[in-house]
Design a protein around this motif. Structure first.
Motif, PDB file in Angstrom:
ATOM      1  N   VAL A 128      -1.079  12.779   1.469  1.00 20.00           N
ATOM      2  CA  VAL A 128      -0.721  11.892   2.775  1.00 20.00           C
ATOM      3  C   VAL A 128       0.648  12.303   3.276  1.00 20.00           C
ATOM      4  CG1 VAL A 128      -0.286   9.397   3.330  1.00 20.00           C
ATOM      5  CG2 VAL A 128      -2.049   9.846   1.793  1.00 20.00           C
TER       6      VAL A 128
ATOM      7  N   LYS B 205     -11.611   9.232   1.104  1.00 25.97           N
ATOM      8  CA  LYS B 205     -10.046   9.408   0.734  1.00 25.97           C
ATOM      9  C   LYS B 205      -9.171   8.420   1.413  1.00 25.97           C
ATOM     10  CE  LYS B 205      -8.455  13.598  -0.604  1.00 25.97           C
ATOM     11  NZ  LYS B 205      -7.988  15.067  -0.662  1.00 25.97           N
ATOM     12  N   TRP B 206      -9.101   8.437   3.006  1.00 21.59           N
ATOM     13  CA  TRP B 206      -8.086   7.747   3.386  1.00 21.59           C
ATOM     14  C   TRP B 206      -8.862   6.535   4.246  1.00 21.59           C
ATOM     15  CZ3 TRP B 206      -8.590  13.302   4.611  1.00 21.59           C
ATOM     16  CH2 TRP B 206      -7.815  14.001   3.793  1.00 21.59           C
TER      17      TRP B 206
ATOM     18  N   THR C 119     -11.497   2.022   8.933  1.00 17.34           N
ATOM     19  CA  THR C 119     -11.895   3.370   9.198  1.00 17.34           C
ATOM     20  C   THR C 119     -11.688   4.018   7.945  1.00 17.34           C
ATOM     21  OG1 THR C 119     -11.446   3.218  11.439  1.00 17.34           O
ATOM     22  CG2 THR C 119     -11.599   5.348  10.584  1.00 17.34           C
TER      23      THR C 119
ATOM     24  N   PHE D  63       0.775  -1.146   0.044  1.00 19.12           N
ATOM     25  CA  PHE D  63       0.018  -0.060   0.029  1.00 19.12           C
ATOM     26  C   PHE D  63       0.824   1.327   0.049  1.00 19.12           C
ATOM     27  CE2 PHE D  63      -2.689  -3.320   1.764  1.00 19.12           C
ATOM     28  CZ  PHE D  63      -3.743  -3.239   0.936  1.00 19.12           C
TER      29      PHE D  63
ATOM     30  N   VAL E 286       2.221  11.410   6.117  1.00 21.59           N
ATOM     31  CA  VAL E 286       2.858  10.325   6.927  1.00 21.59           C
ATOM     32  C   VAL E 286       1.892   9.103   6.532  1.00 21.59           C
ATOM     33  CG1 VAL E 286       3.598   9.113   8.732  1.00 21.59           C
ATOM     34  CG2 VAL E 286       4.150  11.506   8.546  1.00 21.59           C
ATOM     35  N   GLY E 287       2.257   8.078   5.946  1.00 23.87           N
ATOM     36  CA  GLY E 287       1.282   6.662   5.837  1.00 23.87           C
ATOM     37  C   GLY E 287       1.568   5.895   6.694  1.00 23.87           C
ATOM     38  N   ILE E 288       1.391   4.365   6.225  1.00 22.27           N
ATOM     39  CA  ILE E 288       1.666   3.390   7.086  1.00 22.27           C
ATOM     40  C   ILE E 288       3.103   3.377   7.734  1.00 22.27           C
ATOM     41  CG2 ILE E 288       1.891   0.996   7.109  1.00 22.27           C
ATOM     42  CD1 ILE E 288      -0.018   0.613   4.912  1.00 22.27           C
TER      43      ILE E 288
ATOM     44  N   ALA F  56      -1.181   8.166  11.070  1.00 31.05           N
ATOM     45  CA  ALA F  56      -1.121   8.745   9.830  1.00 31.05           C
ATOM     46  C   ALA F  56      -1.329  10.275   9.724  1.00 31.05           C
ATOM     47  CB  ALA F  56      -1.917   8.225   8.953  1.00 31.05           C
TER      48      ALA F  56
ATOM     49  N   SER G 263       1.760   3.481  -2.402  1.00 32.93           N
ATOM     50  CA  SER G 263       1.449   4.502  -3.600  1.00 32.93           C
ATOM     51  C   SER G 263       0.455   5.594  -2.543  1.00 32.93           C
ATOM     52  CB  SER G 263       0.924   4.065  -4.523  1.00 32.93           C
ATOM     53  OG  SER G 263      -0.441   3.678  -4.667  1.00 32.93           O
ATOM     54  N   CYS G 264       0.884   6.442  -2.543  1.00 35.55           N
ATOM     55  CA  CYS G 264       0.149   7.585  -1.911  1.00 35.55           C
ATOM     56  C   CYS G 264       0.060   8.673  -2.462  1.00 35.55           C
ATOM     57  CB  CYS G 264       0.468   7.848  -0.337  1.00 35.55           C
ATOM     58  SG  CYS G 264       0.039   6.487   0.894  1.00 35.55           S
TER      59      CYS G 264
ATOM     60  N   LEU H 239      -7.893   3.326   7.308  1.00 37.06           N
ATOM     61  CA  LEU H 239      -7.141   2.752   8.134  1.00 37.06           C
ATOM     62  C   LEU H 239      -7.790   1.128   8.270  1.00 37.06           C
ATOM     63  CD1 LEU H 239      -7.337   5.590   9.790  1.00 37.06           C
ATOM     64  CD2 LEU H 239      -5.293   4.913  10.671  1.00 37.06           C
TER      65      LEU H 239
ATOM     66  N   SER I 253     -12.131   7.984   6.016  1.00 36.34           N
ATOM     67  CA  SER I 253     -12.520   9.485   6.141  1.00 36.34           C
ATOM     68  C   SER I 253     -12.250   9.997   4.932  1.00 36.34           C
ATOM     69  CB  SER I 253     -11.432  10.065   7.452  1.00 36.34           C
ATOM     70  OG  SER I 253     -10.224   9.907   7.060  1.00 36.34           O
TER      71      SER I 253
ATOM     72  N   THR J 189      -5.410   4.063  14.913  1.00 30.10           N
ATOM     73  CA  THR J 189      -6.488   3.203  15.494  1.00 30.10           C
ATOM     74  C   THR J 189      -5.790   2.085  16.146  1.00 30.10           C
ATOM     75  OG1 THR J 189      -8.354   1.651  14.820  1.00 30.10           O
ATOM     76  CG2 THR J 189      -6.492   1.635  12.990  1.00 30.10           C
TER      77      THR J 189
ATOM     78  N   ASP K 270      -6.366   6.115  -0.232  1.00 30.79           N
ATOM     79  CA  ASP K 270      -5.203   5.581   0.214  1.00 30.79           C
ATOM     80  C   ASP K 270      -5.444   4.940   1.513  1.00 30.79           C
ATOM     81  OD1 ASP K 270      -3.150   6.588  -1.524  1.00 30.79           O
ATOM     82  OD2 ASP K 270      -3.894   8.616  -1.178  1.00 30.79           O
ATOM     83  N   LEU K 271      -4.636   3.715   1.588  1.00 24.82           N
ATOM     84  CA  LEU K 271      -4.368   3.157   2.894  1.00 24.82           C
ATOM     85  C   LEU K 271      -3.280   3.756   3.714  1.00 24.82           C
ATOM     86  CD1 LEU K 271      -5.733   0.742   4.713  1.00 24.82           C
ATOM     87  CD2 LEU K 271      -3.661  -0.528   3.995  1.00 24.82           C
ATOM     88  N   VAL K 272      -3.512   4.326   4.788  1.00 23.39           N
ATOM     89  CA  VAL K 272      -2.615   5.183   5.516  1.00 23.39           C
ATOM     90  C   VAL K 272      -2.061   4.635   7.085  1.00 23.39           C
ATOM     91  CG1 VAL K 272      -3.086   7.068   4.170  1.00 23.39           C
ATOM     92  CG2 VAL K 272      -4.210   6.912   6.641  1.00 23.39           C
ATOM     93  N   GLY K 273      -2.815   3.668   7.231  1.00 25.21           N
ATOM     94  CA  GLY K 273      -2.470   2.973   8.612  1.00 25.21           C
ATOM     95  C   GLY K 273      -3.357   2.073   9.160  1.00 25.21           C
TER      96      GLY K 273
END
Lengths: 329, 329
Positions: free
Chosen positions: A26, B87-88, B139, A19, A28-30, A35, A21-22, B90, B141, A48, B121-124
């Motif tokens: 974004v 958009k984002w 989650t 995952f 800060v991502g994973i 985030a 590509s942001c 988790l 958002s 979370t 985007d998956l950010v976390g």
């Protein structure tokens, strides 16, 4: 191949790659405590955390209230670790249908106490049945204060700090296991032990009703930060890996609180293991170029290798011992 | 008293009361499809959904890929239901240690397909072990487009619309149960049945790989909205309760697709039950003062009472049948 043979860190590494590509928004991502997302020039932080019965807590040792309160603290701690201010939360609960209403009420009382403690709002969530296990997730979002503090900002020569002593939470858990029962601290319960309650009470509090630690007042001096949820060595290893640096700690500087000393002795264990590998203290571990005398300086950032100088002067390699899911402990 | 004797709606009502006090920046709190939060004049929408094995899905009937894709769609649907753009995201996963790596990979492939489908985007997130159950939370958002559309905005005289036909998802589930196996639609699998695949395929798709429905292009005309996740009657009841209004539907206007007609007949059931009480279609149910011919107009908002005019002209009270957790179905 089963997940038990892979381990949490490797799974996370795969997730990051898959995952990666942001979008531009974004920041800060994973892979950090939370985030960070750009909303028209304002930075939203979001994180979370999930806790599940039999893994994160044992209901013979903790009350539902304590599970709720700790869930809030552990999530808030992630937002604090990015230098942010937590504001809004969403709660997801998965409960077996034979859950007692009083159990849910007590859990929600703990959530509510946490929400109030940190000045949050609970704005939504989800409640669903489950076959047999009690699982709760909390998502917390908030705004970055001045700037976002990442795990990756440490550089050679930085000083390494703890916001407070660590090891008490895991020592508290050991004591609880020895007692084999829960302690209703939220109702003022005290135990009659051969140990002083002034030592035992606060130590149990660190495990049962931990408070997240906010060092954002000093954020302009902080170069990198992570909250200690899984143990000093493991979380320090994560910080060093993200920053591509090494570290040298000094055992002599690791604080042994009076309570930790007394209860460790009672348990017949050395405090060192609790301090270096015990999780759930929710202190912040951070680096700075400045001397910050209000915090505990435990070492310095080097260019490679993770070492601790033991009391006898010998240098030992730091192995990331601490809690990892899917790894036999 | 156990939760099985209380029911999901009553638990939610208690939650709303307990966590009612909200700050000024909370535009919409507990009780809608998503929360809406004010960030310096911009509106953030946020929602979370949990799915757990044995309750939300049966791994003998669905593939891990399908669980992942549906989790994304169901969450995105909540953001669409507020008139927002997701958009984002988790992702929290709770997995037993004996989970096969291939299972996790397939699940993540489904998540990934969903993420791409909706441009997220998956950010976390969070990954933890569990004793025995597979539970996943997402989650999502995003930002409100023009304005936030709530459940509570319907008023007397509004027309009631569906964004598309409902009932196919639950009919697809019934068919799957009859077949007693999963169908790998994502790999192009087709079944040999006495029914035409042109009917069965899309119907199974609605259950196994549903797509969320975005009607935000028309949001200026929409007065209230909810996504249909738990069934038309139950979600309509929720919308009417929030808007303090009644409704009159017309059975004759409820669309019976050719696929639903054929497969219902094959199953020996009337389509009416699927249409009115079947969940997981992820169509939007909304109200408007305007004629919107591109959508399906199924009734009108009245000042009190929830009724449906059956084909024979009789008026029946709508009872909120659909999926509620902690209520014996």
């Amino acid at each position: 191949m089963k997940l038990g043979d892979v381990g949490e860190l490797e799974i996370l590494e795969r997730l990051r790659k898959r995952f990666a590509s942001c979008s531009e928004d974004v920041i800060v991502g994973i892979g950090d405590d939370a985030a960070a997302l750009d909303i028209q020039g304002h930075t939203l932080l979001i994180s979370t955390d999930t806790m599940t019965e039999g893994i994160h807590f044992d209901l013979t040792l903790v009350t539902p209230y304590q599970v709720g309160f700790k869930l809030v603290s552990s999530n808030v701690s992630d937002i604090f670790a990015m230098g942010g201010r937590p504001k809004w939360s969403l709660l997801s609960m998965t409960l077996p249908p034979d859950t007692e209403k009083s159990f849910l009420d007590s859990f929600l009382e703990g959530i509510s106490a946490g929400i109030k403690r940190y000045g949050l709002d609970l704005v939504g969530g989800d409640i669903t049945g489950s076959r047999n296990s009690f699982t709760v997730s909390l998502t917390i979002s908030g705004m970055a204060e001045k700037r976002v503090i990442r795990r990756s900002g440490a550089s050679v020569g930085d000083r390494v700090y703890l916001s407070g002593p660590v090891g008490e939470a895991s020592c508290g858990l050991e004591l609880l296991k020895r007692l084999g029962r829960s302690v209703n601290l939220e109702r003022g319960e005290e135990l009659q032990l051969s140990l002083k309650w002034e030592s035992v009470g606060p130590l149990l509090m660190r495990f049962l009703l931990p408070e997240a630690c906010d060092v954002s007042e000093y954020s302009e001096y902080i170069t990198s930060m992570i909250d200690i949820s899984d143990g000093l060595f493991l979380d320090l290893t994560r910080l060093c890996r993200e920053s591509s640096v090494g570290v040298r700690l000094y055992e002599v500087r690791l604080p042994v609180t009076e309570a930790l000393g007394e209860v460790s002795a009672f348990l017949g264990k050395a405090p060192y293991g609790f301090i270096t590998s015990g999780g759930e203290d929710y202190q912040q571990l951070f680096t700075s170029r400045e001397p910050l005398s209000m915090f505990i300086e435990i070492g310095e950032i080097t260019d490679r290798g993770l070492y601790i100088v033991r009391r006898d002067g010998s240098e030992e390699e730091i192995r990331p011992e601490g809690y990892q899911h899917f790894v036999s402990q």
